[in-house]
Scaffold this motif. Structure first.
Motif, PDB file in Angstrom:
ATOM      1  N   ILE A  50       0.830  -1.209   0.000  1.00 52.65           N
ATOM      2  CA  ILE A  50       0.000   0.000   0.000  1.00 52.65           C
ATOM      3  C   ILE A  50       0.865   1.259   0.000  1.00 52.65           C
ATOM      4  O   ILE A  50       0.661   2.173  -0.809  1.00 52.65           O
ATOM      5  CB  ILE A  50      -0.950   0.018   1.223  1.00 52.65           C
ATOM      6  CG1 ILE A  50      -1.872  -1.203   1.197  1.00 52.65           C
ATOM      7  CG2 ILE A  50      -1.766   1.304   1.247  1.00 52.65           C
ATOM      8  CD1 ILE A  50      -2.686  -1.378   2.474  1.00 52.65           C
ATOM      9  N   GLU A  51       1.851   1.292   0.894  1.00 47.67           N
ATOM     10  CA  GLU A  51       2.686   2.496   1.002  1.00 47.67           C
ATOM     11  C   GLU A  51       3.495   2.717  -0.270  1.00 47.67           C
ATOM     12  O   GLU A  51       3.703   3.849  -0.699  1.00 47.67           O
ATOM     13  CB  GLU A  51       3.595   2.419   2.236  1.00 47.67           C
ATOM     14  CG  GLU A  51       2.847   2.514   3.564  1.00 47.67           C
ATOM     15  CD  GLU A  51       1.951   3.751   3.673  1.00 47.67           C
ATOM     16  OE1 GLU A  51       2.162   4.745   2.950  1.00 47.67           O
ATOM     17  OE2 GLU A  51       0.998   3.720   4.482  1.00 47.67           O
ATOM     18  N   MET A  52       3.949   1.617  -0.878  1.00 44.68           N
ATOM     19  CA  MET A  52       4.705   1.736  -2.123  1.00 44.68           C
ATOM     20  C   MET A  52       3.805   2.309  -3.219  1.00 44.68           C
ATOM     21  O   MET A  52       4.215   3.207  -3.963  1.00 44.68           O
ATOM     22  CB  MET A  52       5.227   0.362  -2.538  1.00 44.68           C
ATOM     23  CG  MET A  52       6.343   0.430  -3.541  1.00 44.68           C
ATOM     24  SD  MET A  52       7.750   1.250  -2.796  1.00 44.68           S
ATOM     25  CE  MET A  52       8.570   1.839  -4.251  1.00 44.68           C
ATOM     26  N   GLY A  53       2.585   1.795  -3.284  1.00 45.43           N
ATOM     27  CA  GLY A  53       1.632   2.270  -4.290  1.00 45.43           C
ATOM     28  C   GLY A  53       1.357   3.753  -4.117  1.00 45.43           C
ATOM     29  O   GLY A  53       1.313   4.509  -5.089  1.00 45.43           O
ATOM     30  N   ARG A  54       1.203   4.182  -2.887  1.00 49.68           N
ATOM     31  CA  ARG A  54       0.943   5.603  -2.635  1.00 49.68           C
ATOM     32  C   ARG A  54       2.144   6.449  -3.018  1.00 49.68           C
ATOM     33  O   ARG A  54       2.020   7.529  -3.585  1.00 49.68           O
ATOM     34  CB  ARG A  54       0.594   5.826  -1.161  1.00 49.68           C
ATOM     35  CG  ARG A  54      -0.802   5.340  -0.779  1.00 49.68           C
ATOM     36  CD  ARG A  54      -1.078   5.545   0.691  1.00 49.68           C
ATOM     37  NE  ARG A  54      -1.095   6.944   1.065  1.00 49.68           N
ATOM     38  CZ  ARG A  54      -0.589   7.424   2.199  1.00 49.68           C
ATOM     39  NH1 ARG A  54      -0.027   6.617   3.071  1.00 49.68           N
ATOM     40  NH2 ARG A  54      -0.634   8.715   2.463  1.00 49.68           N
ATOM     41  N   LEU A  55       3.338   5.944  -2.701  1.00 47.97           N
ATOM     42  CA  LEU A  55       4.558   6.695  -3.018  1.00 47.97           C
ATOM     43  C   LEU A  55       4.716   6.881  -4.528  1.00 47.97           C
ATOM     44  O   LEU A  55       4.946   7.985  -5.012  1.00 47.97           O
ATOM     45  CB  LEU A  55       5.784   5.953  -2.455  1.00 47.97           C
ATOM     46  CG  LEU A  55       7.144   6.521  -2.860  1.00 47.97           C
ATOM     47  CD1 LEU A  55       7.390   7.859  -2.177  1.00 47.97           C
ATOM     48  CD2 LEU A  55       8.274   5.551  -2.520  1.00 47.97           C
ATOM     49  N   LYS A  90      -3.527  10.087  -2.620  1.00 47.66           N
ATOM     50  CA  LYS A  90      -3.528  10.615  -1.250  1.00 47.66           C
ATOM     51  C   LYS A  90      -4.210   9.662  -0.266  1.00 47.66           C
ATOM     52  O   LYS A  90      -3.616   9.188   0.686  1.00 47.66           O
ATOM     53  CB  LYS A  90      -4.254  11.961  -1.217  1.00 47.66           C
ATOM     54  CG  LYS A  90      -3.552  13.068  -1.973  1.00 47.66           C
ATOM     55  CD  LYS A  90      -2.543  13.777  -1.071  1.00 47.66           C
ATOM     56  CE  LYS A  90      -1.738  14.817  -1.846  1.00 47.66           C
ATOM     57  NZ  LYS A  90      -1.214  14.414  -3.159  1.00 47.66           N
ATOM     58  N   ASN A  91      -5.491   9.428  -0.492  1.00 48.78           N
ATOM     59  CA  ASN A  91      -6.233   8.572   0.433  1.00 48.78           C
ATOM     60  C   ASN A  91      -7.139   7.644  -0.363  1.00 48.78           C
ATOM     61  O   ASN A  91      -8.353   7.772  -0.353  1.00 48.78           O
ATOM     62  CB  ASN A  91      -7.044   9.434   1.400  1.00 48.78           C
ATOM     63  CG  ASN A  91      -7.706   8.596   2.474  1.00 48.78           C
ATOM     64  OD1 ASN A  91      -7.301   7.457   2.738  1.00 48.78           O
ATOM     65  ND2 ASN A  91      -8.735   9.140   3.083  1.00 48.78           N
ATOM     66  N   THR A 138     -12.655   9.140  -3.894  1.00 52.55           N
ATOM     67  CA  THR A 138     -12.550   9.477  -5.314  1.00 52.55           C
ATOM     68  C   THR A 138     -11.272   8.916  -5.932  1.00 52.55           C
ATOM     69  O   THR A 138     -10.915   9.254  -7.055  1.00 52.55           O
ATOM     70  CB  THR A 138     -12.571  10.995  -5.531  1.00 52.55           C
ATOM     71  OG1 THR A 138     -11.550  11.569  -4.692  1.00 52.55           O
ATOM     72  CG2 THR A 138     -13.907  11.598  -5.180  1.00 52.55           C
ATOM     73  N   GLU A 139     -10.569   8.077  -5.174  1.00 54.40           N
ATOM     74  CA  GLU A 139      -9.337   7.493  -5.696  1.00 54.40           C
ATOM     75  C   GLU A 139      -9.353   5.979  -5.510  1.00 54.40           C
ATOM     76  O   GLU A 139      -9.778   5.488  -4.469  1.00 54.40           O
ATOM     77  CB  GLU A 139      -8.118   8.030  -4.934  1.00 54.40           C
ATOM     78  CG  GLU A 139      -7.878   9.504  -5.079  1.00 54.40           C
ATOM     79  CD  GLU A 139      -6.712   9.958  -4.195  1.00 54.40           C
ATOM     80  OE1 GLU A 139      -6.034  10.907  -4.569  1.00 54.40           O
ATOM     81  OE2 GLU A 139      -6.483   9.353  -3.133  1.00 54.40           O
ATOM     82  N   VAL A 140      -8.878   5.269  -6.529  1.00 55.09           N
ATOM     83  CA  VAL A 140      -8.693   3.830  -6.399  1.00 55.09           C
ATOM     84  C   VAL A 140      -7.232   3.515  -6.691  1.00 55.09           C
ATOM     85  O   VAL A 140      -6.669   4.011  -7.663  1.00 55.09           O
ATOM     86  CB  VAL A 140      -9.585   3.041  -7.386  1.00 55.09           C
ATOM     87  CG1 VAL A 140      -9.267   1.552  -7.317  1.00 55.09           C
ATOM     88  CG2 VAL A 140     -11.049   3.275  -7.090  1.00 55.09           C
ATOM     89  N   LEU A 141      -6.626   2.707  -5.835  1.00 51.83           N
ATOM     90  CA  LEU A 141      -5.244   2.297  -6.043  1.00 51.83           C
ATOM     91  C   LEU A 141      -5.213   0.774  -6.124  1.00 51.83           C
ATOM     92  O   LEU A 141      -5.758   0.099  -5.256  1.00 51.83           O
ATOM     93  CB  LEU A 141      -4.378   2.781  -4.869  1.00 51.83           C
ATOM     94  CG  LEU A 141      -2.942   2.260  -4.794  1.00 51.83           C
ATOM     95  CD1 LEU A 141      -2.119   2.784  -5.969  1.00 51.83           C
ATOM     96  CD2 LEU A 141      -2.287   2.681  -3.473  1.00 51.83           C
ATOM     97  N   ILE A 142      -4.598   0.251  -7.186  1.00 49.12           N
ATOM     98  CA  ILE A 142      -4.447  -1.200  -7.289  1.00 49.12           C
ATOM     99  C   ILE A 142      -3.007  -1.567  -6.968  1.00 49.12           C
ATOM    100  O   ILE A 142      -2.080  -1.012  -7.568  1.00 49.12           O
ATOM    101  CB  ILE A 142      -4.790  -1.718  -8.703  1.00 49.12           C
ATOM    102  CG1 ILE A 142      -6.136  -1.171  -9.177  1.00 49.12           C
ATOM    103  CG2 ILE A 142      -4.818  -3.236  -8.718  1.00 49.12           C
ATOM    104  CD1 ILE A 142      -6.529  -1.681 -10.556  1.00 49.12           C
ATOM    105  N   ALA A 199      -2.367   3.056 -10.615  1.00 49.97           N
ATOM    106  CA  ALA A 199      -1.800   1.708 -10.652  1.00 49.97           C
ATOM    107  C   ALA A 199      -0.327   1.821 -10.995  1.00 49.97           C
ATOM    108  O   ALA A 199       0.139   2.852 -11.483  1.00 49.97           O
ATOM    109  CB  ALA A 199      -2.526   0.864 -11.688  1.00 49.97           C
ATOM    110  N   THR A 200       0.417   0.762 -10.728  1.00 49.98           N
ATOM    111  CA  THR A 200       1.844   0.784 -11.028  1.00 49.98           C
ATOM    112  C   THR A 200       2.188  -0.397 -11.934  1.00 49.98           C
ATOM    113  O   THR A 200       1.358  -1.272 -12.164  1.00 49.98           O
ATOM    114  CB  THR A 200       2.683   0.678  -9.736  1.00 49.98           C
ATOM    115  OG1 THR A 200       2.353  -0.546  -9.081  1.00 49.98           O
ATOM    116  CG2 THR A 200       2.410   1.835  -8.807  1.00 49.98           C
TER     117      THR A 200
END
Lengths: 345, 220
Positions: free
Chosen positions: A114-119, A124-125, A264-268, A295-296
């Motif tokens: 999770i932290e890597m994806g955010r970085l 943001k959230n 309003t944000e989705v992170l995979i 996404a990364t």
């Protein structure tokens, strides 16, 4: 300034990386690849990690241009994961921490993702979809914890895909998921497969969550593979149908979480997250809702050392210390067990 | 949709309000999901429309007041059903303390418990019991309670699903209303009285569900 060295080896990837305040200095990886039709077992995987860990460590330090005395904190995956591979890598982390007299931190593998994806993405959230060979979770942050909004009640989606690849004798090189994705691009005919989402109560005050299940779809394919082939479905069609079905389950669950949290944000994140079809479907859903998808690529989606280094560095900067006797490993370690002391929102 | 106004958009469906054959009507449209393969999308939608209408009809047969279904249109993916114009949600009733005396709250809780007892007696699991999905009307003289939104409902006879159904309601009440424990005791009283054969096991199971929650230890 904090330089963190991270060790990851919870599954068949051995990764070591160096990060300095969010700047990636090196990210080295070796993957234990088994023959088509076979999965990886703990003993052989641990052996693979043992064989390569020192050369990868050397490569990571040289690639980063740092010397052992420059490192401020050593981080390793505490869990969850396979016992033997985890222990193998943890032993190396403990050893170098003692040799170089550096603090040691055990990191939750999921938090690392999770932290890597955010970085990397700058989200943001986000509402997080974490999909890999061992985990399938929909996660939302609230009050100092990454809370699990929905998860698989049996096997992980990546495990389902890996085992499906074994049924079809698809190669494990570079990864079964990648090869399924390539085959699926050529698939045309859709065969309906079991679709299983289940609504469940949550322990947070955001209402109902939604769980998923993947074991039924796998059994369904395993039992009917002969008949399906006879009925004219090619391996490409089956890969296509498999992806369309399991990814739809993931997108539906994520959408529900998104609607509930008003996010309003989705992170995979996670290994399955680099699948472009999954990203495309999720992007479509986000577009409909006016949300943004993050996404990364495989460097950061798939297990790596730098994500452990980065999450460890966040903990280190927030003042987390771990006693030597707590620097163990655990096969079971929930995402919501970790208090995210480094997040203030 | 002609003559219908959009009332609400959820993750799965849009709700419209209008008139159908001269009656106030809600149209629930499960719109197409562009991300989903067309065949899968059609299959799922059809299945869910069927499950919802079936649960509503079964409730009616068990003597539970639910929206009357006017029309199920598979092609347009819409269920047309009764719209209760002069009703309030249980949520509004509980929150509006001036209107709801202790006596009415007690009556409401007993009545709701009775409906849930009957519903589980008929093996119907609602799946989304929150105070926004429970309607009341005529609450001055003769209190009538109506259950709505059967979008997640299914038919199941085991105690686990029934226990989780009640647990969901308890959690939903606890998280939104301060007087929840008082209400819930009365709800269970009504439940027990109208579900004599099965309530004991369900409530026993519910203690288990409460204790474990939904936490699963996870393996990497």
């Amino acid at each position: 300034m904090a330089v963190a060295l991270g060790f990851e080896g919870s599954a068949n990837k051995l990764g070591i990386g160096v990060v300095r305040d969010g700047e990636i200095l090196s990210n080295c990886r070796r993957t234990y690849i088994t023959p088509a039709g076979e999965g990886f077992l703990p003993k052989e995987t641990a052996q693979h990690h043992r064989e390569h860990v020192l050369s990868v460590l050397k490569e990571a330090l040289e690639g980063a241009g740092v010397k052992p005395q420059d490192v401020d904190v050593i981080c390793y995956t505490k869990g969850p994961g396979m016992g033997a591979p985890l222990a193998t890598v943890a032993v190396v982390a403990r050893t170098v921490a003692q040799l170089w007299n550096k603090p040691l931190l055990g990191v939750n593998h999921c938090i690392g993702h999770i932290e890597m994806g955010r970085l990397i993405t700058g989200a943001k959230n986000p509402t997080v979809l974490y999909v890999s060979g061992g985990n399938t979770q929909i996660i939302a942050y609230s009050r100092k914890r990454y809370r699990i909004f929905g998860e698989t009640i049996d096997i992980a989606v990546g495990n389902c895909l890996d085992r499906f690849a074994r049924v079809l004798k698809v190669s494990n090189d570079p990864s079964p998921g990648y090869n399924i994705e390539q085959l699926a691009k050529k698939g045309k005919k859709y065969v309906p497969l079991p679709y299983c989402v289940k609504v469940f109560d949550l322990h947070i005050n955001i209402g109902l969550g939604m769980d998923v299940s993947f074991s039924g779809i796998l059994t369904y394919i395993e039992e009917r593979i002969g008949k399906l082939k006879k009925d004219g479905y090619t391996p490409e069609d089956l890969c296509f149908s498999m992806q369309e079905t399991v990814f739809a389950m993931l997108v539906e669950t994520t959408e529900r979480a998104l609607a509930h949290c008003g996010s309003t944000e989705v992170l995979i994140v996670g290994g399955v997250g680099c699948n472009l079809r999954l990203q495309e479907m999720m992007g479509e859903m986000c577009k409909e809702r006016g949300a943004k998808l993050f996404a990364t690529d495989e460097r950061f989606c798939i297990d790596n050392g730098v994500m452990i280094a980065h999450a460890g560095a966040e903990m280190f900067k927030a003042g987390v210390q771990m006693k030597w006797e707590d620097c163990t490993i655990t096969q079971r370690y929930r995402t919501d067990d970790v208090e995210t002391v480094w997040r203030d929102d | 949709m002609k003559g219908f106004d959009l009332m609400k958009q959820g993750a799965e469906a849009r709700l419209y309000v209008g008139m159908y054959l001269g009656k106030p009507t809600i149209a629930k449209e499960r719109f197409k999901k562009a991300y989903r393969h067309e065949i899968l999308d059609d299959l799922l939608t059809k299945e869910r429309i069927k499950a919802e209408s079936r649960a509503i009809v079964r409730c009616k047969m068990a003597g539970i007041r639910t929206p009357t279904i006017y029309l199920v249109d598979f092609n347009r993916r819409i269920i047309f059903m009764e719209y209760f114009t002069n009703s309030i949600t249980a949520k509004e009733m509980i929150e509006n303390q001036s209107q709801s005396t202790d006596k009415t709250l007690e009556l409401f809780s007993l009545e709701l418990g009775k409906l849930l007892g009957r519903m589980h007696g008929a093996n119907i699991i609602h799946g989304d019991l929150t105070s926004s999905n429970i309607l009341l009307f005529n609450h001055m003289q003769n209190l009538e309670v109506v259950l709505i939104d059967f979008g997640l409902a299914h038919i199941e006879s085991n105690t686990e699903d029934k226990a989780v159904d009640l647990y969901v309601l308890e959690r939903a009440l606890l998280s939104t209303h301060s007087i929840a424990d008082k209400l819930f005791d009365k709800i269970l009283e009504g439940y027990r009285a109208h579900y004599k054969q099965g309530s004991k096991e369900v409530l026993k199971k519910m203690d288990e569900v409460r204790a474990r929650g939904r936490k699963r230890t996870m393996v990497g």
